[in-house]
Design a protein around this motif. Sequence first.
Motif, PDB file in Angstrom:
ATOM      1  N   LEU A  87     -20.129 -19.359 -44.743  1.00 34.36           N
ATOM      2  CA  LEU A  87     -21.252 -18.877 -43.938  1.00 34.36           C
ATOM      3  C   LEU A  87     -20.855 -17.635 -43.156  1.00 34.36           C
ATOM      4  CD1 LEU A  87     -22.677 -22.291 -42.691  1.00 34.36           C
ATOM      5  CD2 LEU A  87     -23.513 -20.823 -44.538  1.00 34.36           C
ATOM      6  N   PHE A  88     -19.587 -17.558 -42.768  1.00 32.46           N
ATOM      7  CA  PHE A  88     -19.123 -16.370 -42.033  1.00 32.46           C
ATOM      8  C   PHE A  88     -18.732 -15.236 -42.976  1.00 32.46           C
ATOM      9  CE2 PHE A  88     -18.386 -19.511 -38.577  1.00 32.46           C
ATOM     10  CZ  PHE A  88     -19.231 -18.925 -37.659  1.00 32.46           C
ATOM     11  N   ARG A  89     -19.015 -15.469 -44.279  1.00 32.62           N
ATOM     12  CA  ARG A  89     -18.753 -14.403 -45.261  1.00 32.62           C
ATOM     13  C   ARG A  89     -17.298 -13.968 -45.249  1.00 32.62           C
ATOM     14  NH1 ARG A  89     -22.555 -15.874 -47.352  1.00 32.62           N
ATOM     15  NH2 ARG A  89     -24.725 -15.143 -47.270  1.00 32.62           N
ATOM     16  N   GLN A  90     -16.406 -14.921 -45.104  1.00 32.90           N
ATOM     17  CA  GLN A  90     -14.976 -14.610 -45.156  1.00 32.90           C
ATOM     18  C   GLN A  90     -14.548 -14.604 -46.614  1.00 32.90           C
ATOM     19  OE1 GLN A  90     -12.783 -13.877 -42.610  1.00 32.90           O
ATOM     20  NE2 GLN A  90     -14.703 -13.641 -41.454  1.00 32.90           N
ATOM     21  N   ARG A  91     -14.460 -13.409 -47.189  1.00 27.22           N
ATOM     22  CA  ARG A  91     -14.231 -13.317 -48.621  1.00 27.22           C
ATOM     23  C   ARG A  91     -12.923 -13.990 -49.032  1.00 27.22           C
ATOM     24  NH1 ARG A  91     -16.078  -8.056 -49.096  1.00 27.22           N
ATOM     25  NH2 ARG A  91     -18.260  -7.906 -49.729  1.00 27.22           N
ATOM     26  N   TRP A  92     -11.947 -13.940 -48.118  1.00 30.46           N
ATOM     27  CA  TRP A  92     -10.607 -14.384 -48.550  1.00 30.46           C
ATOM     28  C   TRP A  92     -10.554 -15.864 -48.880  1.00 30.46           C
ATOM     29  CZ3 TRP A  92      -8.114 -17.986 -45.438  1.00 30.46           C
ATOM     30  CH2 TRP A  92      -8.642 -18.168 -44.144  1.00 30.46           C
ATOM     31  N   ARG A  93     -11.645 -16.535 -48.586  1.00 28.75           N
ATOM     32  CA  ARG A  93     -11.624 -17.967 -48.848  1.00 28.75           C
ATOM     33  C   ARG A  93     -11.637 -18.275 -50.348  1.00 28.75           C
ATOM     34  NH1 ARG A  93     -16.650 -18.993 -50.630  1.00 28.75           N
ATOM     35  NH2 ARG A  93     -16.917 -21.238 -50.475  1.00 28.75           N
ATOM     36  N   THR A  94     -12.158 -17.292 -51.130  1.00 31.56           N
ATOM     37  CA  THR A  94     -12.499 -17.599 -52.511  1.00 31.56           C
ATOM     38  C   THR A  94     -11.345 -18.187 -53.322  1.00 31.56           C
ATOM     39  OG1 THR A  94     -12.021 -15.295 -52.950  1.00 31.56           O
ATOM     40  CG2 THR A  94     -14.324 -15.907 -52.684  1.00 31.56           C
ATOM     41  N   SER A  95     -10.140 -17.644 -53.159  1.00 31.20           N
ATOM     42  CA  SER A  95      -9.075 -18.111 -54.047  1.00 31.20           C
ATOM     43  C   SER A  95      -8.558 -19.477 -53.655  1.00 31.20           C
ATOM     44  CB  SER A  95      -7.897 -17.140 -54.034  1.00 31.20           C
ATOM     45  OG  SER A  95      -8.346 -15.872 -53.715  1.00 31.20           O
ATOM     46  N   ILE A  96      -8.844 -19.918 -52.422  1.00 31.91           N
ATOM     47  CA  ILE A  96      -8.249 -21.175 -51.997  1.00 31.91           C
ATOM     48  C   ILE A  96      -9.279 -22.278 -51.835  1.00 31.91           C
ATOM     49  CG2 ILE A  96      -6.222 -20.185 -50.875  1.00 31.91           C
ATOM     50  CD1 ILE A  96      -7.806 -20.367 -48.242  1.00 31.91           C
ATOM     51  N   ASN A  97     -10.572 -21.920 -51.835  1.00 34.48           N
ATOM     52  CA  ASN A  97     -11.530 -22.964 -51.431  1.00 34.48           C
ATOM     53  C   ASN A  97     -11.574 -24.115 -52.422  1.00 34.48           C
ATOM     54  OD1 ASN A  97     -12.819 -21.545 -53.430  1.00 34.48           O
ATOM     55  ND2 ASN A  97     -14.840 -22.052 -52.616  1.00 34.48           N
ATOM     56  N   ARG A  98     -11.477 -23.816 -53.720  1.00 34.65           N
ATOM     57  CA  ARG A  98     -11.573 -24.870 -54.712  1.00 34.65           C
ATOM     58  C   ARG A  98     -10.501 -25.935 -54.465  1.00 34.65           C
ATOM     59  NH1 ARG A  98     -13.142 -24.349 -59.703  1.00 34.65           N
ATOM     60  NH2 ARG A  98     -15.065 -23.760 -58.639  1.00 34.65           N
ATOM     61  N   ALA A  99      -9.257 -25.472 -54.382  1.00 32.68           N
ATOM     62  CA  ALA A  99      -8.138 -26.411 -54.186  1.00 32.68           C
ATOM     63  C   ALA A  99      -8.305 -27.135 -52.851  1.00 32.68           C
ATOM     64  CB  ALA A  99      -6.820 -25.657 -54.213  1.00 32.68           C
ATOM     65  N   ALA A 100      -8.714 -26.392 -51.832  1.00 32.48           N
ATOM     66  CA  ALA A 100      -8.858 -27.001 -50.508  1.00 32.48           C
ATOM     67  C   ALA A 100      -9.915 -28.099 -50.538  1.00 32.48           C
ATOM     68  CB  ALA A 100      -9.241 -25.925 -49.504  1.00 32.48           C
ATOM     69  N   GLU A 101     -11.019 -27.820 -51.225  1.00 25.06           N
ATOM     70  CA  GLU A 101     -12.062 -28.845 -51.301  1.00 25.06           C
ATOM     71  C   GLU A 101     -11.536 -30.076 -52.037  1.00 25.06           C
ATOM     72  OE1 GLU A 101     -15.601 -27.169 -53.072  1.00 25.06           O
ATOM     73  OE2 GLU A 101     -15.348 -25.388 -51.804  1.00 25.06           O
ATOM     74  N   ALA A 102     -10.838 -29.826 -53.137  1.00 24.17           N
ATOM     75  CA  ALA A 102     -10.278 -30.955 -53.896  1.00 24.17           C
ATOM     76  C   ALA A 102      -9.383 -31.770 -52.974  1.00 24.17           C
ATOM     77  CB  ALA A 102      -9.483 -30.429 -55.083  1.00 24.17           C
ATOM     78  N   MET A 103      -8.508 -31.056 -52.256  1.00 24.10           N
ATOM     79  CA  MET A 103      -7.589 -31.729 -51.351  1.00 24.10           C
ATOM     80  C   MET A 103      -8.375 -32.581 -50.354  1.00 24.10           C
ATOM     81  SD  MET A 103      -5.345 -30.043 -48.409  1.00 24.10           S
ATOM     82  CE  MET A 103      -6.797 -30.030 -47.393  1.00 24.10           C
ATOM     83  N   THR A 104      -9.452 -32.002 -49.831  1.00 22.66           N
ATOM     84  CA  THR A 104     -10.294 -32.755 -48.891  1.00 22.66           C
ATOM     85  C   THR A 104     -10.730 -34.070 -49.493  1.00 22.66           C
ATOM     86  OG1 THR A 104     -11.128 -30.781 -47.835  1.00 22.66           O
ATOM     87  CG2 THR A 104     -12.515 -32.735 -47.733  1.00 22.66           C
ATOM     88  N   LEU A 105     -11.266 -34.003 -50.698  1.00 20.59           N
ATOM     89  CA  LEU A 105     -11.739 -35.227 -51.344  1.00 20.59           C
ATOM     90  C   LEU A 105     -10.630 -36.254 -51.438  1.00 20.59           C
ATOM     91  CD1 LEU A 105     -13.996 -34.158 -54.303  1.00 20.59           C
ATOM     92  CD2 LEU A 105     -14.617 -35.278 -52.171  1.00 20.59           C
TER      93      LEU A 105
END
Lengths: 215, 460, 961
Positions: free
Chosen positions: B108-126
């Motif tokens: 939502l804050f348009r932080q582009r740098w999230r893109t490469s890590i968000n997938r793994a981070a979300e998986a980790m969350t689950l």
Amino acid sequence: MNAIFPKSADRVFRFAVAGLVVTAGAAAGLYAYFSHPKVLDTGYTPVQPVAYSHKLHAGNLGMDCRYCHFTVEKSAFAAIPPTEVCMNCHVRVKPQSPQLQRVRDSYARGEPIPWVKVHRLPDYVYFNHQAHVSAGVSCVSCHGRVDQMIEVKQVEPLSMAWCLDCHRNPAPKLRPVELVTKLDWQPDRDPADIGREIMRTKQIHPPLTCSGCHR
Amino acid sequence: MADLAIRPQDIDAELNPPLVTGGLTYASITEKISAITESKTPRAWYIAIGVTGALTAVLGLMIAYLVFTGIGVWGNNSPVGWAWDITNFVFWIGIGHAGTLISAILFLFRQRWRTSINRAAEAMTLFAVACAGIFPLIHVGRPWRAYWLFPIPNTDLNMWQNFRSPLLWDVFAVSTYATVSALFWYVGLIPDLATLRDRARNKIRQWIFGILSLGWRGSAHHWKHYEMAYLILAGLSTPLVLSVHTIVSFDFAVSVIPGWHTTIFPPYFVAGAIFSGFAMVITLMVIARQTLHLEDLITMKHLENMCKVILATGSIVGYAYAVEFFTAFFSGNPYERFTFINRAVGPYAWAVWTMFTCNVFAPQLFWFKKIRTSIPAMFAISIVVNIGMWFERFVIIVTSLHRDYLPASWGYFRPTAIDVLTFAGSIGLFLTLFLLFARFLPIIAVSEVKSVLHAQESGH
Amino acid sequence: MRTGKTYWRSLDELARTPEFEQWLHREFPENASEWTGKASRRNLLKLMAASFGLAGLVACRRPVERILPAAKGVEEYVPGNPMYYATAFSLGAAAYGLHVEAHDGRPTKIEGNPQHPASRGAAGSFAQASILGLYDPDRAKWVRKDGRRSSWEEFEKFAAGRFAGQGAGLRFLSGEIGSPSLEAVKKHALQRFPQARWVEFEPVSQDEPMAGAQLAFGQPVRAHYHFEKADVILALDCDFLGLDAPTLSYTREFARRRKIGTPQDRMNRLYVAEANYSLTGAAADHRLRLRASEVAALLAELAAELKVFGETLRVLPAASGARRKWLAAVARDLAAHKGRCLVLAGPRQPAVVHAWVHLINQLLGNAGATVTYTAATWTPQTQALKELASEMAAGQVSTLVILGGNPVYNAPADLDFASHIKKVECVIRHGLEEDETAALAHWTLPEAHYLETWGDARAWDGTCSIQQPLVAPIYEGRSAAEVVALLSGYPHRRAYDIVRNFWSALSEPQWRKALHDGVTPTPPSAELKVTADARRIQGLPLPPPATGVEINFQPDAGVWDGRFANNGWLQEAPDPMTKLTWDNAALLSPATARSLGVNTGDMISIQREGRELKIPAMILPGHADNSITLPLGYGRTRCGRVGRGVGHNVYPLRTSGAMSIAAGGKVSKAPGRYKFSLTQDHHSMEGRPIVREATLEEYRKHPHFAHEPHQELFSLYPEHSYDKGNQWGMVVDLNACIGCNACLLACQAENNIPIVGKKEVARGREMHWIRLDRYFSGPEEDPEVVYQPMACQQCENAPCENVCPVAATAHSPEGLNEMAYNRCIGTRYCANNCPYKVRRFNFLEWHKDIDQLQRMQFNPDVTVRMRGVMEKCNYCVQRIQEAKIKAKAEGRRPIRDGEILTACQQTCPAEAIVFGNINDPNSKVSQLRKQDRNYAVLAELNVKPRTTYLAKVRNPNPELV
């Protein structure tokens, strides 16, 4: 590119999902239904060691429940009568009847008759006959028309919810104490009115708190 | 003259280094990520999953033993009714925070740098939430009755749950969080699953990814709906990031026990959660980066940003600790005061000081760019922070309980081997799930990274 | 703390030992090896069987359940309704009257008999727990010949041949006989066998007091103290509230003089001089730490202060300053209360001391007033046993009949009983257990438990009760009287005939009344007028203070002399002072420990007269220096599974010359550490106003000292109004509570509370619903002690209720904080959120592996909890419900005050616990709540506890404060 799935795949998929949901729901529903005390417990009619007919004794002969279950007014338990009680009459009545052989043996040998328990509550439930009977709750409210049963069977679920229904609104189930064993009693007016009167005069407040039944 | 001219994009490059390096193109990114799941399974992976799988088996055994024997197999006692069980629960829930934060809030804050890590981070969350979910269920004395925690209609008992109990709030908070983050993660995966489907060479992969990608064809129509869904989910999960740990903290804040009964807990817990979450992301990403050679996608900028977040949240946590002590002193409440003195010098002082060192002092090293940008350093610190955050929960739970109001009832908690193995097992489960994810699903959100790449180039 | 005392945390911390520092910073210790308890938990689960109960909260569907009604009805018996019978329990020579509750023919609960002078409705911990003995699976069950199972018929055949002659070489050995009918049978036996002799021996005997009476009065007498009349009491090494019989009636009388309703009321003043820290010492207004062997000297000094012999007394080395001051004050106080004071010495003190005490009481005009005497016949027991042993050694004993007791285990070590008994041709053992003695007997005969056979018993004051059985013997047990009758050809053989015949003077109605009331019409022993001979006593040489380390042997609060070793309840009941379970320890003072360089848990070696004993030490603040207390009764080698090998046997150090106080002990640190299981390891109140205490003077100045000013809090939730109907509440008078374990054991018996075993206690998992919190205050060397019974406080704003996710604990309209076990899923959140930490969790299935016999003890009115559920005190809600149902059945009348007694209240000898309806302004409990000493613990949390406490008031001598 070449399609992996036929056109119909979408529809199949949707149906599959829907079907899954439906079956899951159905399974849950069925389980809920069949595990419910109303289904699970009512109608339990074990075979008794002696073919004793309540219909004959309590119904046709019109014996009072308390003749045999004589502790119902003074104890938590409505005692199953000792063989002695049977013999009180059966020394004279049908003394030779083969059906009564077991009773006679029991009396002669002093060995109890292994009756099978029909109305069963968990160990952590403390039901007290004395309290209910003295308040004016009839036998029929929990045991049904035993006077019409050849073999006694459980007619009520005896579940907690079922107990609570009456504890929350006892009026319809109350009657004058002297009538508790009149299983066929038909009130001349709305039983709830009679009940409310009794509740007033006797200040009956059935416990709704845990320790009322669990100790 | 021309050679003296300073090109704006140079400055731009100075100020914010590119998020994708190594001159990767759309095609090569796709190739790189997808290859991970398509190439022959490396030996190291088998060894790794062998170890973690064994640990997971241990978890299973421990739970079985627990259920058949009783809570007594743990060290819990009176007065310490909760110990490692709830400590582990809060620890894992905390870990489970970074994912959604990165995906939702940074999105939502348009932080582009999230893109490469968000997938793994979300998986980790689950996976973390999955581990967390185990403990509330097995910590009860009669797990076969744990379903009573859920408001299932029951016409035979007419019994409802006690909606005043924070434990019940937990049930809702955690299950909601699990559902939404799972959805969020899966929706994000769809375009990449489609990519894998299209690249698939054998029928099985085609089928599996075909089904999983729900017939995604990447049409503008699809993208339109996709973006919308993603945005909505991001919006939904944002409050959850804050709510979940707030409610978990109520388990303690709502009680009357000195050391628990304090209003600072919600923000303190949330900060701590993000803190530990990011630490775990770094731990995992550093490993992934090295083993899967993703240096060009998970750049130093990503890692450095995360270190900054850790530094920030770590400082908040440190501040919270300080405030706790201050309020205890300032309240003038003898019980509160004693609790905190007891933390500092009592039987569990060793745990408290471990916590301080790991959570407050260690992250401060990130003030130095050298450390912020050194892979080994950040890896080490991230581990230390994870340890520290586990101890934070241990300290809050056990040191508050073991000495509360009546000294005659005071006691001491010692864990049993079962306690230790159960926790180790949960780590095993967590890593196993992550390894499976890293092997069979695109560990980086290809489609999103491409969008960043696009942005970069348009910068020219 | 109101009284401005400085409280310290734990001894270690006070002493800042390196060990403590290390403990502060220790890593998780490896747990499995943490507790080296003899038995593993799993064993213990089996071992504890003797007090496990009906398991099973979960019911599977429709197991076919049978109902087996009696074939022939039983008179007066209504299935499901409990019946109560009066009977009697004896410990040595002191009997206590009981009411025993039986459910469907099985005894389940013991209460005191209100009509019995020795119990007055109270039952001590031993009586309360004795019911377990009836269902003890390890009891002696069968007749055995040389260990092989035999039968009574076999034995009778054998006896007929053996017991024919004049009884040459025939010896009987029994415990002290308190049963008149047994005495009659005994007399008959001695007539039948003129050459036979009969020895009575109790390890804890009245030898010294009786010898003292002999010295003072020229005849043995039994002293009776009247605490109700005594304003000033000086107890010299006398634990009349704890172990020195008859404690129940004494406690009752003493406590009544401690209860004060208003600041104007007067209360008695208790001075105690003792070595060990006893319950009596805890109740004292002034306590002097004194080696037991120096009591004689103290007494002489007191005599000097009192000018007992005029100035001509050869005064002993004058007392040191502090002690002198103390004595002077005590003496003045006593002198000022002539005829209203009382001096007593404990049975452990030598005869001379008792003689002096008799004399002093006489001179203070107490004789006949606060102390009366009754005649007694006495043969010194230790001496008699000594002679028997030498006869055995000389081979003069051909037949030895041992009735009860356990001499092989507990006879004085120097008699070497165990080896001499082997010289006896035929040893016949009749006892409850197959113990150390039984192992060396040729014939072992099972004894019937007192609840399963007829008998009678004489109380301390001579009142007699009929011991009425509640069940037929479960095994082949017979009473001692039956056995002696059998051996001696007594005209009556069955227990009932023996007893009934002895009481033949009673007409049938009288007999029935005696059975019903639990007391026979025979009057208590007549008072005896005696005068002490001052001259003679003055001439008596005083025993010198013990050289070296003094060793005190005394019965244990849990297992007495060892006879209760197999009783799980008593083993797990924490020692009132040390809070030690499943063990005994060498108790010593901090200073002594320092000088020996030992700490709690270190092994020490005690040498005396060439005998050595290794036993773990435990530091007891307030213990006399250079003195060690050794509780008897542990370290049983042949005993049931519960007691075998528990603790350390100290009898090997106890010789006939020094049965109570031994001199010349050499003590040194021995290698090795030992792990104790304590239920409370933190002894200070941390300056918190938990137990509120003041002196009588302070109380008179500030009657409201107990009221802590605190800021009012408000509940987030709407407050309930509890102004209708019954509102249950409880008040505990801390002035009356002496800290004995009677309530704890009564609660355990009433509420089916399991035993968890030593290892689990060490983990902090004991299940007792009521704790007796014991706090030290003041200097480590010589602290004061306060007790506080702590059970569920039934908070109106209960913190536990809010947090339970499944609503398993909820509030009743009558103000009870109820626990629905069957709803509980065991999150333990409630226990965490309980400020009093009174909730108990079933961490494991404590009720594993139990058979039908052991199940029979359980109270059918209380659910037996399974593993994984929480439990706690509920004011005996089963009793409340029963009473309400009864009241309704009896025409819906309101419940009378005092109609419902909680188990703890009913058995409390001090009447410290009062329960009732706080909504009824006239109820006893409401009256007490109005008192200005009344306060609620942790009231500042706004939890509104229903249990409140009456603050403690001590009555120190102004001269000494």
